[in-house]
Design a protein around this motif. Structure first.
Motif, PDB file in Angstrom:
ATOM      1  N   ASP A 152      -8.194   2.635 -16.758  1.00  0.00           N
ATOM      2  CA  ASP A 152      -7.907   1.243 -16.400  1.00  0.00           C
ATOM      3  C   ASP A 152      -7.858   0.309 -17.601  1.00  0.00           C
ATOM      4  O   ASP A 152      -7.479  -0.858 -17.473  1.00  0.00           O
ATOM      5  CB  ASP A 152      -8.911   0.724 -15.370  1.00  0.00           C
ATOM      6  CG  ASP A 152     -10.352   0.771 -15.874  1.00  0.00           C
ATOM      7  OD1 ASP A 152     -10.573   1.271 -17.000  1.00  0.00           O
ATOM      8  OD2 ASP A 152     -11.237   0.314 -15.141  1.00  0.00           O
ATOM      9  N   LYS A 153      -8.233   0.814 -18.799  1.00  0.00           N
ATOM     10  CA  LYS A 153      -8.139  -0.009 -20.004  1.00  0.00           C
ATOM     11  C   LYS A 153      -6.882   0.318 -20.825  1.00  0.00           C
ATOM     12  O   LYS A 153      -6.617  -0.307 -21.855  1.00  0.00           O
ATOM     13  CB  LYS A 153      -9.382   0.203 -20.889  1.00  0.00           C
ATOM     14  CG  LYS A 153     -10.702  -0.218 -20.243  1.00  0.00           C
ATOM     15  CD  LYS A 153     -10.723  -1.709 -19.954  1.00  0.00           C
ATOM     16  CE  LYS A 153     -12.119  -2.176 -19.547  1.00  0.00           C
ATOM     17  NZ  LYS A 153     -12.538  -1.597 -18.249  1.00  0.00           N
ATOM     18  N   SER A 154      -6.109   1.302 -20.377  1.00  0.00           N
ATOM     19  CA  SER A 154      -4.874   1.671 -21.088  1.00  0.00           C
ATOM     20  C   SER A 154      -3.877   0.530 -21.013  1.00  0.00           C
ATOM     21  O   SER A 154      -3.853  -0.238 -20.042  1.00  0.00           O
ATOM     22  CB  SER A 154      -4.260   2.931 -20.479  1.00  0.00           C
ATOM     23  OG  SER A 154      -5.133   4.031 -20.599  1.00  0.00           O
TER      24      SER A 154
ATOM     25  N   PHE B 116       0.816  -1.203   0.000  1.00  0.00           N
ATOM     26  CA  PHE B 116       0.000   0.000   0.000  1.00  0.00           C
ATOM     27  C   PHE B 116       0.854   1.260   0.000  1.00  0.00           C
ATOM     28  O   PHE B 116       0.444   2.301  -0.511  1.00  0.00           O
ATOM     29  CB  PHE B 116      -0.933  -0.002   1.204  1.00  0.00           C
ATOM     30  CG  PHE B 116      -2.049   0.996   1.100  1.00  0.00           C
ATOM     31  CD1 PHE B 116      -3.031   0.868   0.129  1.00  0.00           C
ATOM     32  CD2 PHE B 116      -2.113   2.070   1.961  1.00  0.00           C
ATOM     33  CE1 PHE B 116      -4.056   1.791   0.022  1.00  0.00           C
ATOM     34  CE2 PHE B 116      -3.137   2.996   1.871  1.00  0.00           C
ATOM     35  CZ  PHE B 116      -4.112   2.862   0.897  1.00  0.00           C
ATOM     36  N   LYS B 117       2.074   1.184   0.561  1.00  0.00           N
ATOM     37  CA  LYS B 117       2.975   2.342   0.543  1.00  0.00           C
ATOM     38  C   LYS B 117       3.276   2.740  -0.896  1.00  0.00           C
ATOM     39  O   LYS B 117       3.388   3.919  -1.225  1.00  0.00           O
ATOM     40  CB  LYS B 117       4.273   2.023   1.285  1.00  0.00           C
ATOM     41  CG  LYS B 117       4.113   1.877   2.783  1.00  0.00           C
ATOM     42  CD  LYS B 117       5.459   1.588   3.435  1.00  0.00           C
ATOM     43  CE  LYS B 117       5.315   1.447   4.943  1.00  0.00           C
ATOM     44  NZ  LYS B 117       6.622   1.133   5.584  1.00  0.00           N
ATOM     45  N   ASN B 118       3.408   1.734  -1.756  1.00  0.00           N
ATOM     46  CA  ASN B 118       3.669   2.004  -3.165  1.00  0.00           C
ATOM     47  C   ASN B 118       2.482   2.723  -3.795  1.00  0.00           C
ATOM     48  O   ASN B 118       2.644   3.673  -4.558  1.00  0.00           O
ATOM     49  CB  ASN B 118       3.926   0.678  -3.893  1.00  0.00           C
ATOM     50  CG  ASN B 118       4.196   0.866  -5.360  1.00  0.00           C
ATOM     51  OD1 ASN B 118       4.659   1.914  -5.790  1.00  0.00           O
ATOM     52  ND2 ASN B 118       3.886  -0.145  -6.144  1.00  0.00           N
TER      53      ASN B 118
ATOM     54  N   ILE C 290       2.069  11.024  -7.271  1.00  0.00           N
ATOM     55  CA  ILE C 290       2.603  11.276  -8.612  1.00  0.00           C
ATOM     56  C   ILE C 290       1.476  11.613  -9.585  1.00  0.00           C
ATOM     57  O   ILE C 290       1.565  12.562 -10.372  1.00  0.00           O
ATOM     58  CB  ILE C 290       3.389  10.045  -9.107  1.00  0.00           C
ATOM     59  CG1 ILE C 290       4.634   9.827  -8.248  1.00  0.00           C
ATOM     60  CG2 ILE C 290       3.775  10.197 -10.576  1.00  0.00           C
ATOM     61  CD1 ILE C 290       5.363   8.524  -8.536  1.00  0.00           C
ATOM     62  N   ILE C 291       0.377  10.846  -9.525  1.00  0.00           N
ATOM     63  CA  ILE C 291      -0.754  11.065 -10.426  1.00  0.00           C
ATOM     64  C   ILE C 291      -1.436  12.401 -10.128  1.00  0.00           C
ATOM     65  O   ILE C 291      -1.785  13.163 -11.041  1.00  0.00           O
ATOM     66  CB  ILE C 291      -1.752   9.898 -10.320  1.00  0.00           C
ATOM     67  CG1 ILE C 291      -1.099   8.607 -10.842  1.00  0.00           C
ATOM     68  CG2 ILE C 291      -3.026  10.194 -11.102  1.00  0.00           C
ATOM     69  CD1 ILE C 291      -1.875   7.344 -10.547  1.00  0.00           C
TER      70      ILE C 291
ATOM     71  N   LYS D 158      -4.773   0.693  -8.793  1.00  0.00           N
ATOM     72  CA  LYS D 158      -5.026   0.823  -7.356  1.00  0.00           C
ATOM     73  C   LYS D 158      -4.982   2.290  -6.936  1.00  0.00           C
ATOM     74  O   LYS D 158      -5.798   2.737  -6.115  1.00  0.00           O
ATOM     75  CB  LYS D 158      -3.988   0.022  -6.572  1.00  0.00           C
ATOM     76  CG  LYS D 158      -4.144  -1.488  -6.686  1.00  0.00           C
ATOM     77  CD  LYS D 158      -3.023  -2.198  -5.934  1.00  0.00           C
ATOM     78  CE  LYS D 158      -3.103  -3.715  -6.114  1.00  0.00           C
ATOM     79  NZ  LYS D 158      -1.965  -4.400  -5.454  1.00  0.00           N
ATOM     80  N   SER D 159      -4.034   3.042  -7.496  1.00  0.00           N
ATOM     81  CA  SER D 159      -3.884   4.451  -7.140  1.00  0.00           C
ATOM     82  C   SER D 159      -5.093   5.263  -7.591  1.00  0.00           C
ATOM     83  O   SER D 159      -5.608   6.108  -6.842  1.00  0.00           O
ATOM     84  CB  SER D 159      -2.609   5.019  -7.776  1.00  0.00           C
ATOM     85  OG  SER D 159      -1.479   4.301  -7.336  1.00  0.00           O
ATOM     86  N   ILE D 160      -5.559   5.000  -8.816  1.00  0.00           N
ATOM     87  CA  ILE D 160      -6.743   5.690  -9.310  1.00  0.00           C
ATOM     88  C   ILE D 160      -7.951   5.346  -8.443  1.00  0.00           C
ATOM     89  O   ILE D 160      -8.788   6.196  -8.126  1.00  0.00           O
ATOM     90  CB  ILE D 160      -7.010   5.310 -10.789  1.00  0.00           C
ATOM     91  CG1 ILE D 160      -5.893   5.848 -11.682  1.00  0.00           C
ATOM     92  CG2 ILE D 160      -8.357   5.858 -11.247  1.00  0.00           C
ATOM     93  CD1 ILE D 160      -5.755   7.344 -11.691  1.00  0.00           C
TER      94      ILE D 160
END
Length: 294
Positions: free
Chosen positions: A235-237, A210-212, A219-220, A255-257
């Motif tokens: 998520d389809k990219s 989860f830290k990642n 970043i995003i 996961k980040s999104i």
């Protein structure tokens, strides 16, 4: 005591036709040649110099500072190569000699190699070696999973990238864990992914778990804030597009999104990700996204 391979603070004793003699508190002396001097020092002045041996095996002082110190690793360029060895640029008047016997692979002029700088026991000269394994050991390690470490990339192989960990240990970054360009000599922060029973160490360039994800969300978000609140990925990219833009895996990106969406910070649409800019917009856009998802 005058120490070879180190920066020494010495006193200017006297000037001669060939240069200045410098001394320590124990009576040792070393020459600082005229050709190494831009501005003449004064007698009794204390100056910092680097000490090494010249081609005639004499101790020599220089006002230049080397790129790498004794017993350290560095990525250096080969200025010349011959049957007896290679000569590398390390920032001093005299190049660093890497004997043929100390080359893991035959060095080629113009290429860069990671080397260890050490004092040869026989000649007492400073030399380099690209046989890095003999200077590294994984027998006694104070490492644990998830720990932040400093690495230097040393070599690419079919498995991945070999690296030096904290200047002491050897590790490996597998190709499928790499989402950015890496080059021999790169130095950066990384993380211990796994310590195997045979004491091999797997390294990751990203924080684990989860830290990642939390790091990736930052970043995003920064990208969205600097690009008019829009990101043309979703998520389809394909994984290559995500890796090229953010140096992260598709799984981490998704996961980040997801984290950002649950915190009402982004809106996910078919053409990409949009930054939510205010509370009212968040509520309306989140409802819209929920309807779209249904």
């Amino acid at each position: 005591m005058i120490e070879i391979g180190k920066i020494n603070t010495l006193t200017v004793l006297r000037e001669t036709a060939v240069g200045f003699y410098l001394g320590d508190t124990e009576g040792g002396e070393v020459l600082l040649p005229n050709s190494y001097i831009k501005e003449k020092p004064s007698v009794k002045e204390k100056i910092e110099v680097f000490i090494y041996k010249d081609s005639e095996d004499r101790l020599i002082a220089t006002l230049r500072k080397p790129i790498v110190k004794l017993n350290d690793f560095a990525c250096l360029r080969v200025n010349a190569a011959s049957d007896i060895g290679a000569f590398l640029d390390w920032g001093l008047e005299k190049e660093l000699f890497v004997p043929f016997s100390e080359q893991k692979f035959n060095m080629e002029e113009g290429r860069y190699y990671v080397v260890r700088v050490f004092l040869d026991d026989v000649s007492k000269r400073i030399v380099g070696s690209s046989k890095l394994e003999k200077f590294l050991s994984n027998e006694e390690m104070k490492l644990e999973g998830g720990q932040e470490v400093e690495i230097m990339i040393t070599e690419e192989s079919p498995l991945g990238y070999s690296c030096i960990i904290n200047g002491m240990h050897k590790g490996l970054i597998y190709h499928n864990d790499v989402y950015q360009d890496l080059f021999v000599g790169d130095e950066q922060i990384a993380y211990v992914k796994l310590i195997r029973e045979d004491k091999l160490v797997d390294i990751s360039l990203q924080k684990g778990g989860f830290k990642n994800v939390l790091s990736a969300t930052e970043i995003i978000l920064e990208y969205l804030e600097n690009n008019d609140g829009f990101l043309n990925l979703h998520d389809k990219s394909n994984p290559e597009e995500i890796s090229e833009k953010f140096a992260m895996s598709k799984a981490t990106f998704k996961k980040s999104i997801g984290v950002l969406y649950r915190h009402r910070k982004v809106l996910i649409k078919p053409d990409g990700v949009y930054l939510v800019v205010n509370k009212e917009g968040t509520e309306e856009q989140s409802e819209e996204q929920t309807q779209e998802g249904e």
